[in-house]
Each structure stands twice: as structure tokens, then as C-alpha cells.
Design a protein around this motif. Sequence first.
Motif, short mmCIF file in Angstrom:
data_model
loop_
_atom_site.label_atom_id
_atom_site.label_comp_id
_atom_site.label_asym_id
_atom_site.label_seq_id
_atom_site.Cartn_x
_atom_site.Cartn_y
_atom_site.Cartn_z
N LEU A 191 0.83 -1.30 0.08
CA LEU A 191 0.01 -0.11 0.03
C LEU A 191 1.07 1.31 -0.13
O LEU A 191 0.56 2.36 -0.57
N THR A 192 1.91 1.25 0.77
CA THR A 192 2.99 2.26 0.88
C THR A 192 3.43 2.71 -0.77
O THR A 192 3.48 3.77 -0.88
N LYS A 193 3.85 1.78 -1.44
CA LYS A 193 4.36 1.96 -2.70
C LYS A 193 3.01 2.67 -3.61
O LYS A 193 3.49 3.52 -4.27
N VAL A 194 1.91 2.13 -3.52
CA VAL A 194 0.72 2.51 -4.36
C VAL A 194 0.43 3.75 -3.91
O VAL A 194 0.39 4.80 -4.98
N TYR A 198 13.08 13.46 -1.94
CA TYR A 198 13.24 12.68 -3.17
C TYR A 198 13.14 11.23 -2.67
O TYR A 198 13.52 10.35 -3.72
N THR A 199 12.81 10.91 -1.40
CA THR A 199 12.50 9.35 -1.29
C THR A 199 11.24 9.14 -1.17
O THR A 199 10.41 9.68 -0.07
N THR A 200 10.75 8.36 -1.80
CA THR A 200 9.31 7.91 -1.81
C THR A 200 8.94 6.53 -2.14
O THR A 200 9.95 5.94 -3.12
N GLY A 201 8.38 5.52 -1.51
CA GLY A 201 7.65 4.47 -2.12
C GLY A 201 8.67 3.20 -1.50
O GLY A 201 8.59 2.12 -1.99
N THR A 202 9.49 3.74 -0.52
CA THR A 202 10.69 2.61 -0.39
C THR A 202 10.26 2.18 1.29
O THR A 202 9.46 2.91 2.00
#
Length: 261
Positions: free
Chosen positions: A165-168, A234-238
Amino acid sequence: MSRPIAVVTGASSGIGAEVALALGALGHDLVLGYGRNATAAKELAERITEAHGVRAELVAHDLTDPDLAQRQLDAVLDAVGGVDVLVNNAGINRRAAVTEEDAENWERVFAVNLTSPFRLAQSAAARMIAQGRGGRIVNVTSVHEHVPIVGGSTYCAAKAALGMLTKVMALELAPHGITVNAVAPGETATPMNNVPAGQDAATIARPAIPAGRPGRPQEVASLVAYLAGAGAAYTTGTSIVSDGGLTLTAAVANAALAGQV
């Protein structure tokens, strides 16, 4: 200029309390969500306010009822005037064999560990978009988002689902300047793991963990605070694992039995 507003669930103890302390020290006004321990949450709010001069509001969250949890969050966000950071930290642990797990506990764990975090993130994201200044969502999952454990069918499945869910969410919300990340702790010295508050993790031997001990809640909180800050724009979906090297040891026991180490 108004201060950024951060919501932290499960903030009355353990990792959540340390996240609240870290964000308060960075100048965030806070909304501290708690379950049953209102006294500890109130004491923490007073401590943060006195130390850092920020606001610290409380909200009783019943995460077993996602509809209610979302309404409770919406009400407090209306009162404080918005949200810039949401930390979905609250969760419950559960161990039961696959053949013995029951529907009631499956649904309870999923409500607290997945559905309520999703509903809270929905509300927070909608407000962040309307505010037009971006935002940060951090989901505290578990090392068992990534690796299984015996008896962990319900817990592992819920945490793995929260990780995806975090990635979506990260993919969908990036155009609005909203980052969404997960922090996945290994064993951490908290009351949830039967470690009394104040006991240092260095006093607990864990030979199977390369670091030789459980994690400190402050160490997990520092990652959350980083992801909530401008430096992580700049850090997302990780999903950042903080486990003292535990997940590196999967083949070690087998190799030892085989006489290879």
C-alpha cells in the motif's frame, strides 16, 4: 509562520512516543493518537510542550473500527487546522498457527495494522492535497513485511499489505509533493515486546542478530523523523529496514548445521 502539524498514532509508548519526541524537537505541532493509555499520552504531551514550546493535542483512536478511527482523525484535524505529516505507527502483534487462526483475530489484526492506517492516510492525503504544500506519510511496518515468521500468517500478511500500500500511495501522491515511505523495524526494545520502558536494548543479548541486541525505539524514530523532513523530499515508495542485520542471517543457521561456518 505556522508550524508543521504531525500526527503520530500509537504515541503513548515505545516507538510512537520516541517519534513524537523527535518531531516535537524539530518544531512540529503534534497530534498524539493513543489507544487505552490516556495517562501516558497526556504526560508525553506535557513533556513535549514544556521542552519544545509546540502544541500537542491528544486523540483517542479505536483502530479496531476503521470508520470510527477516520472520523476521530477528521475531527481533530478540523480542530488543529490541517496536517503535514502522518506517522501510522500503531499496531498489534499476533502469533497463531495457520491451522488454528480464527476469523475474528484475522479481521482484528487487519483492521488495526492495515485498514485503519489506510483510512487515516486517505484523510491525511486529501487534506495535504487541498493545502497545496505537499506532505509526508510514514507507515511503520515490520521486518515481517519482508520475511515470514512461524505463527505470523495474520501479522505478516497485514504488514506486507501495508508495505505494498505504501508503494501504491507513493506512486499516486507524488504529483502532489507527498512522499509515502515505510520503516520496517526488527525486534525493538519496547513494552509491546515485553521490555519495560527505560531498559536499554544493550542489556538484552540477542546472539542471532549481528548487532547482538534488539533495536532502541529512538533508533527507529530517527529514521521516521528523517523521512518526515525536507531532506527526504526525493525518497518515496521505499521501505527502510532497521533490524541490526537480522534479515542477513537467513542462511547462517543452515550453514552451521551443514558444517560450513
